[in-house]
Write a protein that holds these residues in place. Sequence first.
Motif, short mmCIF file in Angstrom:
data_model
loop_
_atom_site.label_atom_id
_atom_site.label_comp_id
_atom_site.label_asym_id
_atom_site.label_seq_id
_atom_site.Cartn_x
_atom_site.Cartn_y
_atom_site.Cartn_z
N GLU A 226 0.92 -1.30 -0.01
CA GLU A 226 -0.06 0.00 -0.17
C GLU A 226 1.00 1.24 0.18
N GLN A 227 2.02 1.16 0.80
CA GLN A 227 2.86 2.42 1.00
C GLN A 227 3.51 2.50 -0.55
N ILE A 228 3.95 1.61 -0.95
CA ILE A 228 4.72 1.52 -2.17
C ILE A 228 3.72 2.17 -3.24
N LEU A 229 2.70 1.81 -3.42
CA LEU A 229 1.52 2.34 -4.53
C LEU A 229 1.51 3.87 -4.20
N ARG A 230 1.22 4.35 -2.91
CA ARG A 230 1.03 5.63 -2.73
C ARG A 230 2.53 6.36 -3.02
N LEU A 231 3.55 5.85 -2.83
CA LEU A 231 4.60 6.66 -3.54
C LEU A 231 4.64 6.79 -4.82
N TYR B 236 2.62 -10.94 -3.44
CA TYR B 236 2.80 -9.24 -3.89
C TYR B 236 1.89 -9.38 -5.03
N GLU B 237 1.94 -10.22 -5.95
CA GLU B 237 1.16 -9.92 -7.27
C GLU B 237 -0.48 -9.88 -6.75
N ASN B 238 -0.98 -10.80 -5.89
CA ASN B 238 -2.21 -10.72 -5.60
C ASN B 238 -2.61 -9.21 -4.86
N LEU B 239 -1.73 -8.86 -4.21
CA LEU B 239 -2.10 -7.63 -3.40
C LEU B 239 -2.15 -6.40 -4.36
N LEU B 240 -0.98 -6.61 -5.37
CA LEU B 240 -0.91 -5.49 -6.30
C LEU B 240 -2.13 -5.33 -7.29
N ALA B 241 -2.50 -6.58 -7.65
CA ALA B 241 -3.35 -6.77 -8.63
C ALA B 241 -4.73 -6.13 -8.12
N GLN B 242 -5.15 -6.20 -6.86
CA GLN B 242 -6.34 -5.65 -6.26
C GLN B 242 -6.23 -4.06 -6.41
N GLU B 243 -5.29 -3.63 -6.83
CA GLU B 243 -5.16 -2.14 -6.92
C GLU B 243 -4.79 -1.99 -8.28
N GLY B 244 -4.91 -2.84 -9.18
CA GLY B 244 -4.73 -2.96 -10.82
C GLY B 244 -3.26 -2.53 -11.12
N VAL B 245 -2.36 -2.92 -10.36
CA VAL B 245 -0.98 -3.04 -10.58
C VAL B 245 -0.31 -4.28 -10.74
N HIS B 246 0.60 -4.47 -11.48
CA HIS B 246 1.15 -5.79 -11.57
C HIS B 246 2.76 -5.56 -11.31
N CYS B 247 3.37 -6.73 -11.17
CA CYS B 247 4.69 -6.99 -10.76
C CYS B 247 5.49 -7.59 -11.60
N GLY B 248 6.92 -7.48 -11.86
CA GLY B 248 7.58 -8.19 -12.67
C GLY B 248 8.97 -8.63 -11.83
N GLN B 249 9.05 -9.94 -11.82
CA GLN B 249 10.09 -10.70 -10.82
C GLN B 249 11.62 -10.41 -11.48
N ILE B 250 12.53 -10.09 -11.00
CA ILE B 250 13.86 -10.26 -11.64
C ILE B 250 14.93 -10.73 -10.68
#
Length: 325
Positions: free
Chosen positions: A54-59, A108-122
């Motif tokens: 949540e904090q990262i999304l706000r940033l 991470y992906e589940n939580l981000l997807a709820q906010e319409g964002v996705h992540c990429g793993q490296i």
Amino acid sequence: MINKLVETTAKLSTLPSRTTLQKKSQRWVIKIGSSLLTSEDYQLNLVAIRHFVEQILRLRERGIEVVLVSSGSVSVGKGHLGLAGKTLPAEQRQAAASVGQTALMHAYENLLAQEGVHCGQILLTQDNFKDRKRRKKTLSAINMLMKMNMLPILNENDALADSENQFGNNDHLAAVISRLWHGDLMVLLTDQAGLYDADPRIQVDAQMIHEGMAGDPRYEEMAGGSGTAVGTGGMRTKVDAAAYAAVSGSTTVIASGHIPDVLLRLQRGERLGTFLRSKKFDQMWLKVRRTTLQKTTYSLLGVAVKLSNTNSKQHRFYNSSYCYR
Ligand SMILES: Nc1ncnc2c1ncn2[C@@H]1O[C@H](COP(=O)(O)OP(=O)(O)O)[C@@H](O)[C@H]1O
Ligand SMILES: N[C@@H](CCC(=O)OP(=O)(O)O)C(=O)O
């Protein structure tokens, strides 16, 4: 005119405060330690992960670019494999990392997807930074995710890393990424409030260092190894990482991930944790500001002069988020 010059000189020769640096940094590398992401029984701490996400999304909403370096794969994997608390031989540790990394990214992906964002793993090892071509490849992987508005989540490739090519801790990985990607703030979130003058687990009256210079050799003496069952490297690797990241102008904050809204509060300029300045940043800042002062002087004198003492590196710095006008 003299007054104007005096005023400009004063303004331009003052280094930005800690508050300003935290508020104005636009490229953050955030590293979260294992103990913050796993519960005592080596399961994912979903409440904490949600809070960080949540904090990262706000940033990001505030225009800050974030690369997340997340630990936790080995500890979560140990939990899933019923090996909690055990010291594992290399092959079992590899398996734990592999299992835990999947669970971590799933969360991470589940939580981000709820906010319409996705992540990429490296997943990285030292090999990915060995030469220019590989560094370029690593950087382009991050940049492309960023361009596509995805959140890059990095970790060491513990399932395959060996003694030849491993970082061994994510503090170092975060610092290497900070330099490669030209991060301006590296935030190392851990289980302690910051760097103390001795390990607070051993010395109860240890005092926290609030602000200092990255690379100060005294910090190496103060910082010890990990005091947790799941952590790697302890405070020593954080102090070393800050020194490494500082070479390209990044400042570092070592702070507790247990503080509610710690990332947002840092972004508001709050003095939390240990703030370590970059000497390189300060030098570049003063140099660029001197050039600005010269320009101001010339323009006040009505002289049109092409300044010859700035190079392309300084121009890049001046135009980057490093330079707060
Ligand atoms: N000078 C110090 N100040 C603060 N913590 C220290 C210091 N020296 C050693 N440590 C230890 O470092 C630990 C944090 O490092 P680590 O366990 O690797 O955490 P993380 O998983 O967040 O990277 C603390 O729990 C503490 O016991
Ligand atoms: N790459 C490892 C973590 C290594 C590491 O630096 O751990 P930590 O000290 O908890 O940040 C993992 O994902 O388990």
